[in-house]
Design a protein around this motif. Sequence first.
Motif, PDB file in Angstrom:
ATOM      1  N   PHE A 131       0.363  -1.107   0.210  1.00  0.00           N
ATOM      2  CA  PHE A 131      -0.027   0.571   0.289  1.00  0.00           C
ATOM      3  C   PHE A 131       1.027   1.504  -0.012  1.00  0.00           C
ATOM      4  CE2 PHE A 131      -1.730   3.779   2.689  1.00  0.00           C
ATOM      5  CZ  PHE A 131      -2.510   3.881   1.106  1.00  0.00           C
ATOM      6  N   GLU A 132       1.679   1.301   0.840  1.00  0.00           N
ATOM      7  CA  GLU A 132       2.794   2.570   1.025  1.00  0.00           C
ATOM      8  C   GLU A 132       3.748   2.466  -0.480  1.00  0.00           C
ATOM      9  OE1 GLU A 132       4.009   1.293   5.285  1.00  0.00           O
ATOM     10  OE2 GLU A 132       5.320   1.353   4.157  1.00  0.00           O
ATOM     11  N   SER A 133       3.563   1.672  -1.347  1.00  0.00           N
ATOM     12  CA  SER A 133       4.252   1.935  -2.500  1.00  0.00           C
ATOM     13  C   SER A 133       4.123   2.493  -3.020  1.00  0.00           C
ATOM     14  CB  SER A 133       5.066   0.679  -2.938  1.00  0.00           C
ATOM     15  OG  SER A 133       5.605  -0.009  -4.768  1.00  0.00           O
ATOM     16  N   ALA A 134       2.281   2.011  -3.534  1.00  0.00           N
ATOM     17  CA  ALA A 134       0.904   2.167  -4.143  1.00  0.00           C
ATOM     18  C   ALA A 134       0.376   3.405  -4.049  1.00  0.00           C
ATOM     19  CB  ALA A 134       0.394   1.011  -3.892  1.00  0.00           C
ATOM     20  N   LEU A 135       0.636   3.907  -2.752  1.00  0.00           N
ATOM     21  CA  LEU A 135       0.159   5.456  -1.865  1.00  0.00           C
ATOM     22  C   LEU A 135       1.353   6.198  -3.015  1.00  0.00           C
ATOM     23  CD1 LEU A 135      -2.182   6.935  -0.647  1.00  0.00           C
ATOM     24  CD2 LEU A 135      -0.191   7.081   1.244  1.00  0.00           C
ATOM     25  N   ILE A 136       2.447   5.522  -3.000  1.00  0.00           N
ATOM     26  CA  ILE A 136       3.909   7.305  -3.488  1.00  0.00           C
ATOM     27  C   ILE A 136       3.717   7.081  -5.210  1.00  0.00           C
ATOM     28  CG2 ILE A 136       6.171   7.071  -3.842  1.00  0.00           C
ATOM     29  CD1 ILE A 136       4.841   7.777  -0.853  1.00  0.00           C
ATOM     30  N   ASP A 137       3.181   5.784  -5.712  1.00  0.00           N
ATOM     31  CA  ASP A 137       2.961   5.964  -6.731  1.00  0.00           C
ATOM     32  C   ASP A 137       1.663   6.803  -7.805  1.00  0.00           C
ATOM     33  OD1 ASP A 137       4.107   4.882  -9.380  1.00  0.00           O
ATOM     34  OD2 ASP A 137       1.760   3.377  -9.306  1.00  0.00           O
ATOM     35  N   CYS A 138       0.644   6.452  -6.668  1.00  0.00           N
ATOM     36  CA  CYS A 138      -0.347   7.391  -7.006  1.00  0.00           C
ATOM     37  C   CYS A 138      -0.524   8.677  -6.982  1.00  0.00           C
ATOM     38  CB  CYS A 138      -1.772   7.019  -6.209  1.00  0.00           C
ATOM     39  SG  CYS A 138      -2.906   7.755  -5.996  1.00  0.00           S
ATOM     40  N   ASN A 139       0.607   9.437  -5.812  1.00  0.00           N
ATOM     41  CA  ASN A 139       1.201  11.020  -6.035  1.00  0.00           C
ATOM     42  C   ASN A 139       2.161  11.510  -7.207  1.00  0.00           C
ATOM     43  OD1 ASN A 139       1.151  13.100  -3.985  1.00  0.00           O
ATOM     44  ND2 ASN A 139       3.115  12.846  -4.520  1.00  0.00           N
ATOM     45  N   MET A 171       7.943   8.543   9.157  1.00  0.00           N
ATOM     46  CA  MET A 171       8.986   9.491   9.178  1.00  0.00           C
ATOM     47  C   MET A 171       9.889   9.923   7.856  1.00  0.00           C
ATOM     48  SD  MET A 171       8.851  10.755  12.123  1.00  0.00           S
ATOM     49  CE  MET A 171      10.250  11.376  12.781  1.00  0.00           C
ATOM     50  N   GLU A 172      10.349   8.281   7.072  1.00  0.00           N
ATOM     51  CA  GLU A 172      11.419   8.432   6.154  1.00  0.00           C
ATOM     52  C   GLU A 172       9.970   8.662   4.709  1.00  0.00           C
ATOM     53  OE1 GLU A 172      12.776   4.516   5.786  1.00  0.00           O
ATOM     54  OE2 GLU A 172      13.397   4.746   7.690  1.00  0.00           O
ATOM     55  N   LYS A 173       9.311   9.217   4.176  1.00  0.00           N
ATOM     56  CA  LYS A 173       8.821   9.079   3.069  1.00  0.00           C
ATOM     57  C   LYS A 173       7.217  10.291   3.072  1.00  0.00           C
ATOM     58  CE  LYS A 173      10.605   5.491   0.688  1.00  0.00           C
ATOM     59  NZ  LYS A 173      11.854   6.240  -1.070  1.00  0.00           N
ATOM     60  N   LEU A 174       6.864   9.951   4.168  1.00  0.00           N
ATOM     61  CA  LEU A 174       5.142  10.702   4.020  1.00  0.00           C
ATOM     62  C   LEU A 174       5.358  12.528   3.908  1.00  0.00           C
ATOM     63  CD1 LEU A 174       2.404  10.782   3.562  1.00  0.00           C
ATOM     64  CD2 LEU A 174       1.935   9.822   5.919  1.00  0.00           C
ATOM     65  N   LEU A 175       6.697  12.095   5.908  1.00  0.00           N
ATOM     66  CA  LEU A 175       7.109  13.205   6.306  1.00  0.00           C
ATOM     67  C   LEU A 175       7.155  14.893   5.566  1.00  0.00           C
ATOM     68  CD1 LEU A 175       7.213  13.495  10.288  1.00  0.00           C
ATOM     69  CD2 LEU A 175       5.259  14.042   8.799  1.00  0.00           C
ATOM     70  N   VAL A 229       3.248  10.489  14.699  1.00  0.00           N
ATOM     71  CA  VAL A 229       4.885  10.083  15.564  1.00  0.00           C
ATOM     72  C   VAL A 229       3.724  10.603  16.515  1.00  0.00           C
ATOM     73  CG1 VAL A 229       6.739  12.007  15.494  1.00  0.00           C
ATOM     74  CG2 VAL A 229       5.509  11.570  13.496  1.00  0.00           C
ATOM     75  N   LYS A 230       4.381   9.243  17.330  1.00  0.00           N
ATOM     76  CA  LYS A 230       4.175   8.767  18.767  1.00  0.00           C
ATOM     77  C   LYS A 230       5.576   9.485  19.877  1.00  0.00           C
ATOM     78  CE  LYS A 230       1.645   6.046  17.679  1.00  0.00           C
ATOM     79  NZ  LYS A 230      -0.907   6.876  17.246  1.00  0.00           N
ATOM     80  N   THR A 231       6.377  10.028  19.641  1.00  0.00           N
ATOM     81  CA  THR A 231       7.181  10.378  21.175  1.00  0.00           C
ATOM     82  C   THR A 231       7.407  11.856  21.024  1.00  0.00           C
ATOM     83  OG1 THR A 231       9.024  10.315  19.550  1.00  0.00           O
ATOM     84  CG2 THR A 231       8.614   8.219  20.733  1.00  0.00           C
ATOM     85  N   LEU A 232       7.287  12.357  22.497  1.00  0.00           N
ATOM     86  CA  LEU A 232       7.475  13.720  22.054  1.00  0.00           C
ATOM     87  C   LEU A 232       8.774  14.247  21.128  1.00  0.00           C
ATOM     88  CD1 LEU A 232       5.858  16.383  23.092  1.00  0.00           C
ATOM     89  CD2 LEU A 232       7.922  15.919  25.236  1.00  0.00           C
ATOM     90  N   GLN A 233      10.214  13.795  21.213  1.00  0.00           N
ATOM     91  CA  GLN A 233      11.391  13.930  20.508  1.00  0.00           C
ATOM     92  C   GLN A 233      10.627  14.212  19.378  1.00  0.00           C
ATOM     93  OE1 GLN A 233      14.551  11.274  21.378  1.00  0.00           O
ATOM     94  NE2 GLN A 233      16.139  12.795  20.131  1.00  0.00           N
TER      95      GLN A 233
END
Length: 279
Positions: A131-139, A171-175, A229-233
């Motif tokens: 799904f992540e690969s398909a989402l980036i391809d769609c974008n 963290m590595e793709k979406l943001l 993003v779960k952690t405060l840091q």
Amino acid sequence: VGVLGVLGGGVLGALFQLFRLMAARKAPEIRKACAFNIPAVAMVMGSDRFSAEMRQTLLALGCDQIIPIRRTISAGLHEVLAVLGKAHSGLLRDSFLRLLQDSPEVSEPMINNLGQCLQTFNMGLDDVASFESALIDCNDKLVQSRDWRLHRSLVWQFQFIHKFTSVSFIMEKLLPLMFELLHGNVCFILSLFSSKLKPNSLNHTQKKYVMPVKEAAVKSMCSIVYCGVKTLQKRREVCDKMKDEFYRGTSYSERLTFLNICQEMSTTFCRRFFKDVFW
């Protein structure tokens, strides 16, 4: 659905057999009509029987050479998945991913119902990666198109998909993708005029500032930071990057984007977090 109490099982079986035969006809109009009625057939048959007897028909229509037929399947797939439920929706995973990566004309109705589709899947690790690969391809396809309205719809959906993706993808793709969109570096290929442009001027003309896409990116960015993003840091690191790239930006549009981010963040996070990070 009311025909269940009127027609017997033998009559319904004959009708379903006739439907499968019509869906395989050469006339595109007949196949499109069958694609339009697939959700109703799923409701009548139920999840178990549809998965066993009609799944191949849906898959064939979803791979049809005629674009309007694939678009019709794309428009109704969320209804079919809702009928199948988590127990059987995985049988249509490949069809879902294929339609999502299809041309914008085909994927448009699915994009508007992306959240509803994803809720019906049991997402394993392989499913999430696909799904992540398909989402980036769609974008990427939408960025290369001139349909900024549809691209805005996809970016708007990003705020709802964090629960269906991995932390590393966020963290590595979406943001990074969100930051790219917030900078306004959305590339729309001007295919009608590119042949008349000089090579050294083409790169400038390809990039166009699209405010509605950026507004959707602001909303999705803040939602992703809050929910994904779960952690405060890590949240602080993302917010510090926002300040570095937009508050201290060299153009007025970047500083204006920072004000829009602040407005959205103030309604998403508590006052204490907003004050500690942005004050």
